[in-house]
Design a protein around this motif. Structure first.
Motif, PDB file in Angstrom:
ATOM      1  N   ASN A 186       0.769  -1.265  -0.081  1.00 35.57           N
ATOM      2  CA  ASN A 186      -0.126   0.014   0.084  1.00 35.57           C
ATOM      3  C   ASN A 186       0.769   1.230  -0.022  1.00 35.57           C
ATOM      4  OD1 ASN A 186      -2.985   0.269   0.198  1.00 35.57           O
ATOM      5  ND2 ASN A 186      -2.845  -1.731   1.440  1.00 35.57           N
ATOM      6  N   ASN A 244       1.295   4.001  -2.835  1.00 38.01           N
ATOM      7  CA  ASN A 244       0.810   5.547  -2.798  1.00 38.01           C
ATOM      8  C   ASN A 244       2.170   6.394  -3.093  1.00 38.01           C
ATOM      9  OD1 ASN A 244      -1.636   5.245  -1.602  1.00 38.01           O
ATOM     10  ND2 ASN A 244      -0.883   5.367   0.673  1.00 38.01           N
ATOM     11  N   LYS A 257      -7.252  11.232  -4.898  1.00 35.99           N
ATOM     12  CA  LYS A 257      -7.135  10.710  -6.453  1.00 35.99           C
ATOM     13  C   LYS A 257      -8.636  10.547  -6.954  1.00 35.99           C
ATOM     14  CE  LYS A 257      -3.415   8.388  -4.138  1.00 35.99           C
ATOM     15  NZ  LYS A 257      -2.738   7.093  -3.802  1.00 35.99           N
ATOM     16  N   GLY A 270      -6.303   2.905   2.040  1.00 32.32           N
ATOM     17  CA  GLY A 270      -4.841   2.257   2.179  1.00 32.32           C
ATOM     18  C   GLY A 270      -4.150   2.650   3.371  1.00 32.32           C
TER      19      GLY A 270
END
Ligand SMILES: Nc1ncnc2c1ncn2[C@@H]1O[C@H](COP(=O)(O)OP(=O)(O)O)[C@@H](O)[C@H]1O
Ligand SMILES: [Mg+2]
Length: 643
Positions: free
Chosen positions: A402, A406, A469, A478
């Motif tokens: 995760n 990112n 996002k 996440g």
């Protein structure tokens, strides 16, 4: 804030300046007084010396005036003898002279003053001596190449004063008296006669302004003057000013230092407060999320179970199978979502074990690099001799994945393609582990040189469903998951970032002394039919599980509370396995197991749970199955226990 600090400083400084000024003024006055006192003392002591010298001279002359050689006329031969001896005793006398009461000198010793006898030079003092019948000290007179004064004593004869004896003392004889008094450099000491002529002087001869102290010499009517340069007082003033200014500067500096310390402390306090607030917010969100996720979980179990059963019954109907597949897919996605929410809420069931993080990352490396693509360099970096951590292996892998994804997303914003990600393992910095339970920790940090976060984003980044996002590129789950996982593992997630500066996401995890075990291997397992007791208060979950087990040949008895379960177990000694929920009316699954064991019942237990706190009162050997479970997972667990 700044204004109040300045005000505070001024209020603090004001009394210091006032007190300092007062103290300075008092000290200054005292020092001036001390200077005055010193001058006065010097003048007095010199005056005493001069007086004593005069008295001694007067006494000597008086004694001569009483000499029998002057009785009824002057016995010149004998007086001369006596006079010369006395002159020897008083080397600083210039001459000894006898005059008649009109001032005509009759005899000068050692020789006539000025070469011949004549009138006395200072007739006033002579006349006074005759008139008062008392010794007199004359004025200072310049004459005959000499500056001197006369000390006169009348010769008394039957109440008359026919003659006057005089010692002529040059003023130079007084000079040595001045040296007896030590005066500071720059001072001046002078003796004046009655008319103000200087008799003797020592010390400074400069022309600077002086402040004078004057004392009388009563024996001669003279005056002694001590002069102190005004500069000495000015210097005192300057000193006092310097002390005051210096003191104020020191006070100001101290205050500035104090203010700085206070500001820093205040800033720290605010940061701590903000951190606490943030933690409380996340905690509250966690509770809410956890509650919802738990309920959803219970709903998903029968949905998935029902779909599995339906699939078995439908047979060859391709269309129906597609519907079922699509429904199962959605339910699966819901299950993943719920699992993530439970992770955030710190309620996922974890299986902590000792993990060699270096080895785990090495294993994971290929997947990480594949996830970020070839244009981004993903580098592993590890400090030597790091301890193993205690955490759930799968969740840790998921967390790293995760964080790395990112990082990739952050690099790829604004259409950038290349960048660097560093996955680093090291010991945590002191501030990273502050506030955690005592013990050793390990830091696993993912650094990127991506876009970074502004303060507002940073504050909310760990919230579930917070994402910047667009579209379905981000779920916002996440970091929330990683955060929950870290906290549940007794560690934490630390985010450091600034816009344009990249980001460091650091997992702090507890270290352990236990050695990291080798990975599990898959086992073959036999299948068989057994009597199973299923205890769960939620009928949907219970029925779904029972259906699955029955469909595979097992004989299932159902109970909906701890007491029912105990009763069923007592009446069916052939039970091979007990599957029980954790949270039930009448007591927890853990209590159930303990009671069964206390009663000497030998059956193995399988615990169904959506909560991880279930582990608290559980014997360590009881396996758990997390809700919602798939048919296969349930069967696997059952087979493992029966095998
Ligand atoms: N490495 C990073 N650099 C910059 N911003 C980040 C980084 N990691 C997370 N963020 C910010 O935190 C938000 C939440 O992250 P996350 O919980 O992983 O959700 P998601 O990735 O689905 O958006 C992201 O949308 C992004 O704004
Ligand atoms: Mg993410």
């Amino acid at each position: 804030m700044r204004r109040s600090l300045i005000l505070m400083g001024l209020t603090g400084l004001l009394p210091i300046v006032v007190l300092g000024s007062a103290y300075g003024a008092v000290t200054l006055r005292e020092q001036r007084a001390a200077l005055d006192r010193q001058a006065t003392l010097a003048a007095r002591s010199t005056a005493r010396l001069v007086g004593r010298e005069i008295v001694a001279t007067v006494d000597a002359v008086k004694m001569i005036s009483r000499s029998p050689t002057l009785d009824g006329g002057i016995d010149r031969a004998r007086f001369t003898l006596l006079g010369l001896r006395l002159l020897e005793d008083h080397p600083n006398w210039a001459a000894l002279s006898v005059a008649d009461s009109d001032g005509n000198r009759l005899l000068d010793l050692p020789r006539p003053i000025g070469g011949k006898l004549g009138k006395v030079v200072d007739p006033v003092s002579l006349a006074r001596a005759v008139r008062t019948r008392q010794p007199q000290v004359g004025h200072v007179i310049h004459g005959a190449g000499l500056t001197a004064f006369a000390v006169r004593a009348p010769v008394l004869n039957h109440g008359a004063a026919p003659y006057v004896v005089s010692a002529v003392v040059p003023v130079t004889a007084m000079q040595h008296l001045l040296f007896a008094e030590e005066i500071p450099a720059g001072w001046r000491l002078r003796i004046f006669d009655k008319r103000g002529a200087v008799i003797a002087q020592s010390g400074s001869t400069g022309r600077e302004a002086m402040q004078c102290v004057v004392t009388a010499v009563p024996e001669s009517g003279w005056q002694v003057e001590v002069a102190v340069p005004r500069g000495s007082f000015a210097a005192l003033n300057r000193q006092a000013q310097l002390v005051l200014i210096g003191g104020s500067i020191v006070a100001l500096a101290l205050f500035a230092a104090l203010a700085l310390a206070l500001t820093v402390e205040l800033r720290r306090f605010r940061q701590r407060q903000a951190a606490t607030l943030q933690a409380q917010r996340l905690e509250a969100l966690g509770r809410l999320t956890g509650g919802v996720a738990h309920d959803l979980n219970n709903l998903l179990t029968p949905i998935l179970g029902g779909l599995d059963l339906l699939r078995a019954r439908i047979g060859e109907d391709a269309k129906a199978l597609r519907y079922i597949d699509s429904a199962t897919g959605s339910a699966e996605r819901a299950r993943t979502l719920v699992a993530r929410l439970l992770a955030y809420a710190k309620r996922q069931s974890l299986t902590p074990e000792a993990i060699d993080v270096g080895a785990l990352l090495a294993d994971l490396y290929e997947l990480l690099q594949r996830s970020v693509g070839p244009t981004i360099a993903c580098t592993l970096r590890s400090a030597p001799d790091l301890p193993a951590v205690r955490a759930d292996r799968n969740q840790l892998e998921l967390a790293v994945l995760n964080l790395v994804i990112n990082a990739r997303d952050a690099i790829q914003t604004d259409g950038r393609v290349s960048g660097t990600i560093i996955v680093e393992t090291r010991l945590p910095r002191r501030d990273e582990a502050r506030g955690l339970a005592r013990g050793d920790y390990l830091a696993l940090a993912v650094h990127d040189d991506g876009c970074g976060m502004d303060a507002a984003t940073l504050r909310r980044a760990m919230e579930p469903f917070f994402t910047t996002k667009a579209g379905d590129r981000g779920t916002g789950l996440g970091l929330s998951m990683v955060h929950g996982f870290a906290e549940q593992s007794a560690g934490r997630l630390v985010l450091e970032s600034a816009p344009g500066q990249g980001t460091s996401a650091t997992l702090i995890l507890p270290a352990t002394d236990a050695p990291a075990p080798a990975l599990d291997t898959l086992r073959d397992r036999p299948t068989r039919t057994a009597e199973i007791l299923l205890v769960d208060d939620d009928p949907a979950v219970r029925e779904a599980a029972a259906e699955v087990l029955r469909a595979h040949g097992h004989l299932v008895a159902e109970a909906e509370s701890l007491s029912q379960g105990m009763a069923a177990l007592n009446h069916a000694p052939g039970t091979a396995l007990v599957i029980t929920d954790y949270m039930m009316p009448g007591g927890t699954g853990g209590e159930f197991i303990t009671r069964a064991r206390d009663a000497g019942l030998p059956q193995p237990f399988l615990l169904l749970t959506g909560y991880t706190d279930a582990a608290e009162d559980l014997p360590g050997d009881v396996p758990q199955l997390r809700k919602p479970f798939r048919e296969r997972e349930l069967l696997d667990a059952v087979d493992a226990l029966l095998g």
